[in-house]
Design a protein around this motif. Structure first.
Motif, PDB file in Angstrom:
ATOM      1  N   PHE A 150       0.842  -1.186   0.000  1.00 14.27           N
ATOM      2  CA  PHE A 150       0.000   0.000   0.000  1.00 14.27           C
ATOM      3  C   PHE A 150       0.879   1.239   0.000  1.00 14.27           C
ATOM      4  CE2 PHE A 150      -2.306  -3.336   2.186  1.00 14.27           C
ATOM      5  CZ  PHE A 150      -3.583  -3.261   1.644  1.00 14.27           C
ATOM      6  N   ALA A 151       0.480   2.267  -0.745  1.00 11.93           N
ATOM      7  CA  ALA A 151       1.130   3.575  -0.665  1.00 11.93           C
ATOM      8  C   ALA A 151       0.489   4.316   0.500  1.00 11.93           C
ATOM      9  CB  ALA A 151       0.929   4.349  -1.959  1.00 11.93           C
ATOM     10  N   ILE A 152       1.319   4.838   1.398  1.00 13.14           N
ATOM     11  CA  ILE A 152       0.787   5.569   2.542  1.00 13.14           C
ATOM     12  C   ILE A 152       1.309   6.999   2.524  1.00 13.14           C
ATOM     13  CG2 ILE A 152       0.341   3.582   4.021  1.00 13.14           C
ATOM     14  CD1 ILE A 152       3.015   4.050   5.369  1.00 13.14           C
ATOM     15  N   ALA A 153       0.456   7.927   2.949  1.00 11.18           N
ATOM     16  CA  ALA A 153       0.839   9.337   2.978  1.00 11.18           C
ATOM     17  C   ALA A 153       1.773   9.605   4.152  1.00 11.18           C
ATOM     18  CB  ALA A 153      -0.403  10.216   3.060  1.00 11.18           C
ATOM     19  N   THR A 154       1.391   9.122   5.340  1.00 11.86           N
ATOM     20  CA  THR A 154       2.214   9.300   6.534  1.00 11.86           C
ATOM     21  C   THR A 154       2.030   8.098   7.452  1.00 11.86           C
ATOM     22  OG1 THR A 154       0.505  10.454   7.815  1.00 11.86           O
ATOM     23  CG2 THR A 154       1.980  11.821   6.484  1.00 11.86           C
ATOM     24  N   TYR A 155       2.954   7.978   8.386  1.00  9.43           N
ATOM     25  CA  TYR A 155       2.845   6.942   9.410  1.00  9.43           C
ATOM     26  C   TYR A 155       3.489   7.464  10.681  1.00  9.43           C
ATOM     27  CZ  TYR A 155       7.673   5.981   8.019  1.00  9.43           C
ATOM     28  OH  TYR A 155       9.002   6.096   7.724  1.00  9.43           O
ATOM     29  N   SER A 156       3.052   6.917  11.808  1.00  5.24           N
ATOM     30  CA  SER A 156       3.621   7.319  13.089  1.00  5.24           C
ATOM     31  C   SER A 156       3.388   6.202  14.100  1.00  5.24           C
ATOM     32  CB  SER A 156       2.992   8.630  13.574  1.00  5.24           C
ATOM     33  OG  SER A 156       1.602   8.485  13.724  1.00  5.24           O
ATOM     34  N   PRO A 157       4.150   6.206  15.194  1.00  6.91           N
ATOM     35  CA  PRO A 157       3.950   5.186  16.217  1.00  6.91           C
ATOM     36  C   PRO A 157       2.597   5.367  16.895  1.00  6.91           C
ATOM     37  CG  PRO A 157       5.547   6.815  16.959  1.00  6.91           C
ATOM     38  CD  PRO A 157       5.211   7.145  15.539  1.00  6.91           C
ATOM     39  N   ALA A 158       2.057   4.266  17.361  1.00  8.74           N
ATOM     40  CA  ALA A 158       0.795   4.289  18.093  1.00  8.74           C
ATOM     41  C   ALA A 158       0.921   3.344  19.289  1.00  8.74           C
ATOM     42  CB  ALA A 158      -0.351   3.862  17.179  1.00  8.74           C
ATOM     43  N   GLU A 159      -0.063   3.357  20.141  1.00  8.55           N
ATOM     44  CA  GLU A 159      -0.040   2.536  21.351  1.00  8.55           C
ATOM     45  C   GLU A 159      -0.167   1.048  21.030  1.00  8.55           C
ATOM     46  OE1 GLU A 159      -2.863   3.843  24.257  1.00  8.55           O
ATOM     47  OE2 GLU A 159      -2.505   5.937  23.755  1.00  8.55           O
ATOM     48  N   ASN A 160       0.141   0.237  22.027  1.00  8.53           N
ATOM     49  CA  ASN A 160      -0.046  -1.216  21.965  1.00  8.53           C
ATOM     50  C   ASN A 160       0.670  -1.860  20.782  1.00  8.53           C
ATOM     51  OD1 ASN A 160      -1.664  -1.024  24.256  1.00  8.53           O
ATOM     52  ND2 ASN A 160      -3.510  -0.747  23.046  1.00  8.53           N
ATOM     53  N   ALA A 161       1.895  -1.391  20.491  1.00  6.39           N
ATOM     54  CA  ALA A 161       2.738  -1.969  19.434  1.00  6.39           C
ATOM     55  C   ALA A 161       2.092  -1.878  18.051  1.00  6.39           C
ATOM     56  CB  ALA A 161       3.116  -3.407  19.766  1.00  6.39           C
ATOM     57  N   HIS A 162       1.444  -0.761  17.775  1.00 11.02           N
ATOM     58  CA  HIS A 162       0.813  -0.525  16.483  1.00 11.02           C
ATOM     59  C   HIS A 162       1.475   0.652  15.770  1.00 11.02           C
ATOM     60  CE1 HIS A 162      -2.281  -3.104  18.142  1.00 11.02           C
ATOM     61  NE2 HIS A 162      -2.803  -3.198  16.937  1.00 11.02           N
ATOM     62  N   ILE A 163       1.199   0.745  14.482  1.00 16.95           N
ATOM     63  CA  ILE A 163       1.618   1.872  13.660  1.00 16.95           C
ATOM     64  C   ILE A 163       0.353   2.526  13.121  1.00 16.95           C
ATOM     65  CG2 ILE A 163       2.861   2.592  11.586  1.00 16.95           C
ATOM     66  CD1 ILE A 163       4.584   0.081  11.889  1.00 16.95           C
ATOM     67  N   GLN A 164       0.295   3.853  13.225  1.00 17.89           N
ATOM     68  CA  GLN A 164      -0.821   4.596  12.642  1.00 17.89           C
ATOM     69  C   GLN A 164      -0.474   4.877  11.188  1.00 17.89           C
ATOM     70  OE1 GLN A 164      -1.295   8.587  14.049  1.00 17.89           O
ATOM     71  NE2 GLN A 164      -3.413   8.686  13.380  1.00 17.89           N
TER      72      GLN A 164
END
Length: 95
Positions: free
Chosen positions: A37-51
């Motif tokens: 998938f092409a993503i515009a942005t990403y950042s860390p999130a809680e519970n070992a997830h990526i936003q």
């Protein structure tokens, strides 16, 4: 050029970081190993997830949902030809 996200294991993208087992069916979508998938942005999130934020929704079932969460161990980020480690968020990784 937007970053790419590669799915490493069959999983779900979710509208929140809650356990997928407690989310209603319409709050998650299945994704499969090998999908990209092409993503515009990403950042860390809680519970070992990526936003993940998309410029446009990749899921016809959720045409207005641009923000999703993925478990960091099930995806990898690719910026150009460089594979990026998941973004770190020390407070959430230790729980």
């Amino acid at each position: 050029m937007p970053a790419q996200l590669r799915v490493l294991a069959n999983t779900v993208f979710k509208l929140s970081v809650q356990e997928s087992s407690v989310l209603p069916t319409d709050a998650k979508v299945p994704v499969y190993q090998g999908q990209e998938f092409a993503i515009a942005t990403y950042s860390p999130a809680e519970n070992a997830h990526i936003q993940l934020v998309f410029s446009r929704s990749p899921f016809p079932s959720h045409p207005n949902a641009l923000q999703w969460f993925a478990f960091k161990g099930h995806v990898e980020l690719i910026d150009g030809e460089r594979i990026m480690p998941p973004p770190q968020h020390p407070q959430s990784w230790s729980h």
